[in-house]
Design a protein around this motif. Structure first.
Motif, PDB file in Angstrom:
ATOM      1  N   GLY A 273       0.805  -1.216   0.000  1.00  0.00           N
ATOM      2  CA  GLY A 273       0.000   0.000   0.000  1.00  0.00           C
ATOM      3  C   GLY A 273       0.835   1.261   0.000  1.00  0.00           C
ATOM      4  N   ALA A 274       2.031   1.199  -0.593  1.00  0.00           N
ATOM      5  CA  ALA A 274       2.939   2.346  -0.536  1.00  0.00           C
ATOM      6  C   ALA A 274       2.390   3.566  -1.252  1.00  0.00           C
ATOM      7  CB  ALA A 274       4.291   1.955  -1.146  1.00  0.00           C
ATOM      8  N   HIS A 275       1.500   3.369  -2.218  1.00  0.00           N
ATOM      9  CA  HIS A 275       0.966   4.490  -2.999  1.00  0.00           C
ATOM     10  C   HIS A 275      -0.320   5.054  -2.395  1.00  0.00           C
ATOM     11  CE1 HIS A 275       3.817   3.665  -6.219  1.00  0.00           C
ATOM     12  NE2 HIS A 275       3.491   2.389  -6.138  1.00  0.00           N
ATOM     13  N   MET A 276      -0.659   4.589  -1.212  1.00  0.00           N
ATOM     14  CA  MET A 276      -1.958   4.933  -0.636  1.00  0.00           C
ATOM     15  C   MET A 276      -1.800   5.619   0.714  1.00  0.00           C
ATOM     16  SD  MET A 276      -3.684   1.270  -1.540  1.00  0.00           S
ATOM     17  CE  MET A 276      -5.305   1.676  -0.896  1.00  0.00           C
ATOM     18  N   LYS A 277      -2.623   6.613   0.946  1.00  0.00           N
ATOM     19  CA  LYS A 277      -2.631   7.318   2.229  1.00  0.00           C
ATOM     20  C   LYS A 277      -3.875   6.998   3.045  1.00  0.00           C
ATOM     21  CE  LYS A 277       0.012  11.224   0.381  1.00  0.00           C
ATOM     22  NZ  LYS A 277       0.017  12.691   0.120  1.00  0.00           N
ATOM     23  N   ARG A 278      -4.826   6.292   2.417  1.00  0.00           N
ATOM     24  CA  ARG A 278      -6.077   5.961   3.087  1.00  0.00           C
ATOM     25  C   ARG A 278      -6.410   4.495   2.881  1.00  0.00           C
ATOM     26  NH1 ARG A 278     -10.175  10.205   0.583  1.00  0.00           N
ATOM     27  NH2 ARG A 278      -8.773  10.015  -1.205  1.00  0.00           N
TER      28      ARG A 278
ATOM     29  N   ASP B 226     -15.209   5.043  -1.234  1.00  0.00           N
ATOM     30  CA  ASP B 226     -16.283   5.985  -0.911  1.00  0.00           C
ATOM     31  C   ASP B 226     -16.093   7.326  -1.601  1.00  0.00           C
ATOM     32  OD1 ASP B 226     -17.542   4.140   0.714  1.00  0.00           O
ATOM     33  OD2 ASP B 226     -16.668   4.912   2.567  1.00  0.00           O
ATOM     34  N   ALA B 227     -14.839   7.762  -1.725  1.00  0.00           N
ATOM     35  CA  ALA B 227     -14.566   9.086  -2.281  1.00  0.00           C
ATOM     36  C   ALA B 227     -14.591   9.112  -3.804  1.00  0.00           C
ATOM     37  CB  ALA B 227     -13.204   9.578  -1.785  1.00  0.00           C
TER      38      ALA B 227
ATOM     39  N   TYR C  55     -25.240  -1.740   3.348  1.00  0.00           N
ATOM     40  CA  TYR C  55     -24.534  -0.966   4.376  1.00  0.00           C
ATOM     41  C   TYR C  55     -23.039  -1.262   4.375  1.00  0.00           C
ATOM     42  CZ  TYR C  55     -29.309  -0.215   5.925  1.00  0.00           C
ATOM     43  OH  TYR C  55     -30.637   0.110   5.968  1.00  0.00           O
ATOM     44  N   GLU C  56     -22.648  -2.450   3.945  1.00  0.00           N
ATOM     45  CA  GLU C  56     -21.229  -2.746   3.786  1.00  0.00           C
ATOM     46  C   GLU C  56     -20.669  -2.010   2.560  1.00  0.00           C
ATOM     47  OE1 GLU C  56     -20.483  -6.900   3.584  1.00  0.00           O
ATOM     48  OE2 GLU C  56     -21.468  -7.363   5.490  1.00  0.00           O
ATOM     49  N   ILE C  57     -21.457  -1.957   1.502  1.00  0.00           N
ATOM     50  CA  ILE C  57     -21.014  -1.303   0.271  1.00  0.00           C
ATOM     51  C   ILE C  57     -21.080   0.214   0.411  1.00  0.00           C
ATOM     52  CG2 ILE C  57     -21.462  -1.071  -2.207  1.00  0.00           C
ATOM     53  CD1 ILE C  57     -22.884  -3.850  -1.990  1.00  0.00           C
ATOM     54  N   GLY C  58     -22.101   0.699   1.092  1.00  0.00           N
ATOM     55  CA  GLY C  58     -22.383   2.124   1.196  1.00  0.00           C
ATOM     56  C   GLY C  58     -23.586   2.466   0.353  1.00  0.00           C
TER      57      GLY C  58
END
Length: 431
Positions: free
Chosen positions: A291-296, A303-304, A322-325
């Motif tokens: 996950g080196a390229h990820m901050k979240r 979600d974003a 609700y799991e998916i959003g």
């Protein structure tokens, strides 16, 4: 709330000319190649019949029963009539109206199955341009209720695709772009920086990027259709994690990406698997630069930036919302494909959404799509009030929605519930 009709926006409809009629939208220099393409298409159709890949009894009954209605695949007035009957006020339009016999295929394979064995970037771009030219004209009729999706064969010719995206957007196609689900052997995968100009122009113009169910390595699957229906969703979904894990959404914070007509049954488990991997649970603690390229966390990027054009969802899929959003799910009727809900959408909605809370139903049936695609929801309300079903029509005024309370409170249980391992909690706190 039970008397106000739903504003329904189908995030998955299809339109396309009978294939031979695309000639007038093609550059004249491509007409000879188009004749060869039509001959190949006819040979492929014959081969499918010989191999028993098409249910001839079903096809015959489908076209006989709906001969007039299926003109809505390319006839704007008939299309509006069919949408009205279905209760659909707005639509997001993908190519290939005929999903039975393939009679409305975009030229040179520039449709749902892009990047097959015969994919040629130059020809695919010419075919896409012809379809986009025609679709812009369809969208100019009833423009408030239509968002046409730009066919963008970005594999093999990024500069050409970017130029076509700009041209088609200026021509009035505002529904985003559809890219191939597969990039083909020897081509660059979608995390490669070579595609950055595509993501940049879509971010600049506010165009969502889509894959759509249809493509698969058919040459590997033979006549075993069970393999196709099992794998086709995976190929459509695969670009999502290629963009998510590799920093594309960090480089392009305004980019939106959706997977259309691939169901929603797989999404909750995918988010669970990616999140627990990112939080360095037991199975991934040994890996370096994870996950080196990820901050979240992956679900936060989802979600974003991401959405699911789930189309014709089953009750089992809605139970995972609700799991998916809830705000990540867009409904579609897949008009005019026979695997969709048309022409019985009202009955399908009453079955699928009968006990779903009204506010959640309003989001999934139209309000989220209005935001993603820039529909004027207020402007569509008079039409929705005339044609849309009400919550009462769906039986929701008598529903016990309390059955969903526990699932709603748990949400993404791997992040909120008592079963969250201590190591995950520690990793989360460290970040």
């Amino acid at each position: 709330m039970t008397h106000e009709p739903y504003l329904i926006i189908s995030a998955d409809t299809h339109a396309g000319l009978p294939t031979e009629r695309y000639r007038e939208y093609l550059d004249a220099a491509r007409h000879a190649e188009f004749d060869e393409f039509l001959a190949r298409q006819a040979a492929i159709a014959d081969a499918r019949k010989q191999l028993g890949l098409q249910n001839e009894e079903f096809a015959g009954a489908w076209f006989e029963e709906h001969e007039e209605e299926l003109r809505a695949g390319w006839d704007a007035a008939r299309r509006d009539h069919e949408l009205d009957e279905d209760g659909v006020a707005g639509e997001v339009i993908f190519p290939d109206a005929d999903a039975v016999a393939g009679g409305t295929a975009a030229p040179f394979g520039a449709g749902l199955g892009m990047v097959g064995a015969d994919y040629e970037p130059e020809l695919a771009l010419a075919g896409a341009r012809a379809h986009n030219r025609w679709l812009a004209g369809l969208c100019q009729d009833s423009p408030a209720r239509r968002r046409g999706v730009i066919v963008a064969p970005i594999v093999g010719d990024v500069p050409g695709a970017v130029a076509e995206i700009r041209r088609a957007h200026a021509d009035g196609l505002l529904g985003g772009i559809m890219i191939p689900s597969m990039w083909g052997e020897g081509e660059k995968p979608y995390h490669d920086h070579a595609y950055d100009p595509v993501w940049a122009v879509c971010q600049e113009l506010g165009l969502p990027v889509h894959t759509h169910s249809g493509a698969a390595p058919r040459h590997e699957l033979g006549t075993h259709l069970g393999l196709y229906v099992t794998e086709v969703v995976w190929w459509s979904a695969r670009p999502l994690w290629f963009l998510l894990w590799t920093g594309v959404f960090e480089r392009f914070p305004g980019l939106r990406f959706g997977v259309t007509e691939s169901g929603a049954w797989w999404v909750g488990n995918l988010l669970w698997q990616m999140d627990v991997a990112f939080d360095r649970e037991h199975g991934t603690r040994k890996l370096a630069s994870f996950g080196a390229h990820m901050k979240r966390r992956p679900s936060e990027y989802f979600d974003a930036h991401c959405f699911i054009g789930m189309s014709t969802p089953k009750r089992r899929e809605l139970s995972h919302r609700y799991e998916i959003g809830v705000g990540n799910l867009l409904w579609g009727n897949d008009f005019p494909h026979p695997e969709g809900t048309w022409p019985h959408t009202r009955d399908w909605l009453a079955h699928a959404f009968a006990d779903v809370p009204v506010d959640e139903t309003r989001a999934m049936l139209g309000l989220t799509a209005a935001g993603v695609y820039g529909f004027d929801a207020a402007g569509l309300q008079p039409l929705a009030r005339r044609i849309g079903p009400t919550p009462q029509d769906l039986g929701q005024d008598k529903a016990d929605t309390s059955i969903w309370n526990q699932a709603r409170e748990s949400g993404r249980h791997w992040l909120t519930g008592p079963d969250v391992p201590a190591v995950v909690g520690a990793a989360r706190r460290a970040r």
